[in-house]
Design an enzyme around this catalytic site. Structure first.
Site, short mmCIF file in Angstrom:
data_model
loop_
_atom_site.label_atom_id
_atom_site.label_comp_id
_atom_site.label_asym_id
_atom_site.label_seq_id
_atom_site.Cartn_x
_atom_site.Cartn_y
_atom_site.Cartn_z
N PRO A 58 0.25 -1.64 0.04
CA PRO A 58 -0.08 -0.34 -0.06
C PRO A 58 1.12 1.39 0.11
CG PRO A 58 -0.30 -1.62 1.65
CD PRO A 58 0.39 -2.29 1.23
N GLU A 96 3.65 -7.01 8.52
CA GLU A 96 3.96 -5.75 7.67
C GLU A 96 4.74 -5.18 6.93
OE1 GLU A 96 1.95 -3.27 9.71
OE2 GLU A 96 0.81 -4.57 10.56
CL1 6GU Z 1 -0.28 -3.99 -3.76
N1 6GU Z 1 -0.88 -4.81 -1.24
C1 6GU Z 1 -1.75 -4.60 0.20
N2 6GU Z 1 -1.28 -5.13 1.26
N3 6GU Z 1 -2.21 -3.92 0.13
C2 6GU Z 1 -3.15 -3.03 -0.95
C3 6GU Z 1 -2.09 -3.22 -2.03
C4 6GU Z 1 -1.25 -3.44 -1.55
N4 6GU Z 1 -2.99 -2.04 -3.02
C5 6GU Z 1 -3.30 -0.94 -2.07
N5 6GU Z 1 -3.90 -2.19 -0.51
#
Ligand code: 6GU
Length: 277
Positions: free
Chosen positions: A104, A131
């Site tokens: 994210p 994390e």
């Molecule tokens: Cl690419 N990974 C994760 N864990 N959460 C996200 C994401 C990616 N894109 C938006 N939320």
């Protein structure tokens, strides 16, 4: 194109055998390999995570398994090999892969980035959980290959696996031969070079009346000019309603008088030089 995916949950990727992606895979258009990160652990419990330095909630993925996994999949650093295609564990001749790390905290994944990735000969996806992955993994990988940390949007998933499925689907449909109909790619709402980002309008098929609801007459008229105009009106209205920030970026030079009227009716007047709002 070759795709390697490293994950602690290979089962997440069963959908890669289904539908469009499954077919592209069986046809040999896209080679996809899913690797279990725990193959590169050496302790009894096959540990992939540990507590974060500096404290804080959750766990962080340990660097060692990631380092070994990337070493195993990629050619060794150093001068180009002369040993032919099979030189360098799993290497693809002299090709250096591009590493994509879903997080994210990454740069936004867009259609433009999907187009860029679709032109790469080799992508490796590193699915983090918890994390995230110890930062030194990306830092070290950058010495050997291009690395992108990429996010799907402003929300948090439990791990990178679903994000990678999303990206792989968006990328694969852009690889020549994967979709039957090439127009369905060039017509995409967010196709770069479309210059103008309008959302697609509504679509209809038979029957002409369903539960007392008729398909808009114009679509049955055979008048291609009127149909194109109607579709553009709908696209403009939907863009204003659902994505006002996209509407605000429309180039006034691309808008004819009718477009401006439609936008004004939708509560989005054009002021000549720049869009209002
Ligand atoms: Cl690419 N990974 C994760 N864990 N959460 C996200 C994401 C990616 N894109 C938006 N939320």
């Amino acid at each position: 194109m070759k795709l390697d995916i490293i994950t602690i949950f290979p089962d997440y990727f069963a959908p890669l055998d289904v539908s469009l992606l499954g077919k592209a895979r069986r046809n040999g258009l896209i080679e996809m390999n899913v690797h279990d990160l725990r193959l590169w652990t050496h302790d009894r419990h096959r540990t992939v995570d540990d507590t974060p330095y500096g404290g804080g909630p959750g766990m962080v993925m340990k660097p060692e398994p990631w380092g070994e996994a990337l070493d195993a999949l990629t050619p060794p650093a150093g001068p180009p090999s002369t040993g032919g295609d099979q030189a360098g564990g799993g290497g693809l001749g002299g090709v250096v892969p591009r590493l994509v790390v879903p997080t994210p905290s990454g740069r936004p994944f867009t259609q433009a980035l999907a187009v860029e990735y679709a032109a790469e000969p080799w992508l490796i996806f590193a699915c983090g959980r918890y994390e995230g992955i110890d930062s030194r993994v990306v830092e070290e990988a950058r010495v050997r290959m291009r690395v992108d940390e990429v996010s799907l949007g402003d929300f948090v998933l439990a791990g990178g696996e679903v994000a990678v499925l999303v990206m792989v689907e968006a990328i694969s449909r852009l690889v020549p031969g994967v979709l039957g109909n090439f127009d369905s790619v060039t017509d995409d709402s967010f196709a770069p070079g479309a210059m103008e980002s309008l959302l697609e309008g509504p679509v209809y098929t038979k029957p002409p009346v369903w539960r007392d609801r008729a398909v808009p007459d114009v679509l049955l008229s055979g008048n291609h000019g009127a149909i194109a105009r109607w579709r553009r009106d709908q696209a403009l209205r939907r863009t204003v309603a659902n994505r006002p920030e996209l509407a605000a970026r429309l180039d006034p030079g691309d808008l004819d008088k009718h477009d401006r009227q439609v936008l004004a009716d939708a509560g989005f007047p054009v002021d000549g030089e720049h869009m209002a709002h």
